[in-house]
Design a protein around this motif. Structure first.
Motif, PDB file in Angstrom:
ATOM      1  N   THR A 152     -25.561 -21.405 -12.367  1.00 38.22           N
ATOM      2  CA  THR A 152     -25.945 -20.912 -11.041  1.00 38.22           C
ATOM      3  C   THR A 152     -25.211 -19.603 -10.789  1.00 38.22           C
ATOM      4  O   THR A 152     -24.290 -19.249 -11.518  1.00 38.22           O
ATOM      5  CB  THR A 152     -25.583 -21.935  -9.942  1.00 38.22           C
TER       6      THR A 152
ATOM      7  N   GLY B 119     -29.827 -22.292  -5.936  1.00 39.85           N
ATOM      8  CA  GLY B 119     -28.716 -22.031  -6.838  1.00 39.85           C
ATOM      9  C   GLY B 119     -28.204 -20.615  -6.797  1.00 39.85           C
ATOM     10  O   GLY B 119     -27.510 -20.179  -7.708  1.00 39.85           O
ATOM     11  N   GLU B 120     -28.521 -19.846  -5.755  1.00 41.68           N
ATOM     12  CA  GLU B 120     -28.035 -18.470  -5.671  1.00 41.68           C
ATOM     13  C   GLU B 120     -27.346 -18.184  -4.342  1.00 41.68           C
ATOM     14  O   GLU B 120     -27.145 -17.037  -3.988  1.00 41.68           O
ATOM     15  CB  GLU B 120     -29.168 -17.478  -5.934  1.00 41.68           C
TER      16      GLU B 120
ATOM     17  N   SER C 229     -22.565 -21.134  -4.791  1.00 41.87           N
ATOM     18  CA  SER C 229     -22.736 -21.132  -6.244  1.00 41.87           C
ATOM     19  C   SER C 229     -21.645 -20.354  -6.973  1.00 41.87           C
ATOM     20  O   SER C 229     -21.446 -20.559  -8.168  1.00 41.87           O
ATOM     21  CB  SER C 229     -24.111 -20.566  -6.614  1.00 41.87           C
TER      22      SER C 229
END
Length: 188
Positions: free
Chosen positions: A44, A31-32, A36
């Motif tokens: 995120t 999620g990075e 995102s």
């Protein structure tokens, strides 16, 4: 040009879905990654280790800490829009890490025949925003709406964001949760 302007949407009129085509990541997944930044999820964020003092030879992926001397993302809008203003949402832990906020960045707009051609080579991109030492909120998932510094009536479908400096202005993990055309209210 007039037909394109009439057929395109204003960034004020509605939220236009965005897709991340390319960018620099600290790592994929979790999620990075660069995707995102435009995933329509403030839970995120996009992050990457960023050190503008590195030479090209020292930059990621050859160095050991995954730092890059540039930090960028290329985004495609679902349809061409005349960019009037945009929003940012700070990362989920910005309150404790305000040095990760963007400080100086540029945004370019472009139109290309295909996603593959949307590669920044100095041609086809138009500077539409140039922020220097822009104060952003040092708070978690805080939204801010910004005007483009170089107003235009041209509709663009592709956008290139290049982070030049973070608040900390050192080898730091830059982060931002969301970027979108129009306002955060349009996005919601």
């Amino acid at each position: 040009t007039m037909v394109m302007m009439l057929a395109s949407q204003s960034a004020l009129a509605e939220y236009v879905p965005l897709t991340a085509l390319s960018g620099i990541d600290a790592w994929s997944g979790g999620g990075e990654d660069h995707k995102s930044l435009v995933d329509a999820n403030v839970g995120t964020k996009w992050g990457c280790w960023f050190d503008p003092s590195l030479s090209d030879a020292e930059s990621w992926p050859t160095n050991t800490d995954n730092s890059s001397n540039i930090c960028y993302i290329i985004i495609k809008a679902e349809k061409a829009v005349v960019p009037e203003y945009y929003f940012l949402v700070t990362g989920n832990d910005t309150g404790g890490n305000p040095g990760r906020n963007w400080a100086t960045w540029k945004i370019y707009g472009g139109n290309f025949a295909s996603d593959d051609l949307a590669v920044r080579n100095g041609e086809g991109w138009t500077l539409i925003d140039d922020k220097e030492d822009e104060p952003l909120p040092a708070a978690n998932t805080k939204e801010i709406t910004l005007d483009f510094s170089e107003p235009t009536t041209t509709a663009f479908q592709y956008f290139w964001i290049e982070i030049e400096k973070t608040v900390e202005n050192a080898d730091v993990y830059q982060q931002m949760s969301e970027w979108g055309l129009g306002s955060y209210g349009d996005f919601q």
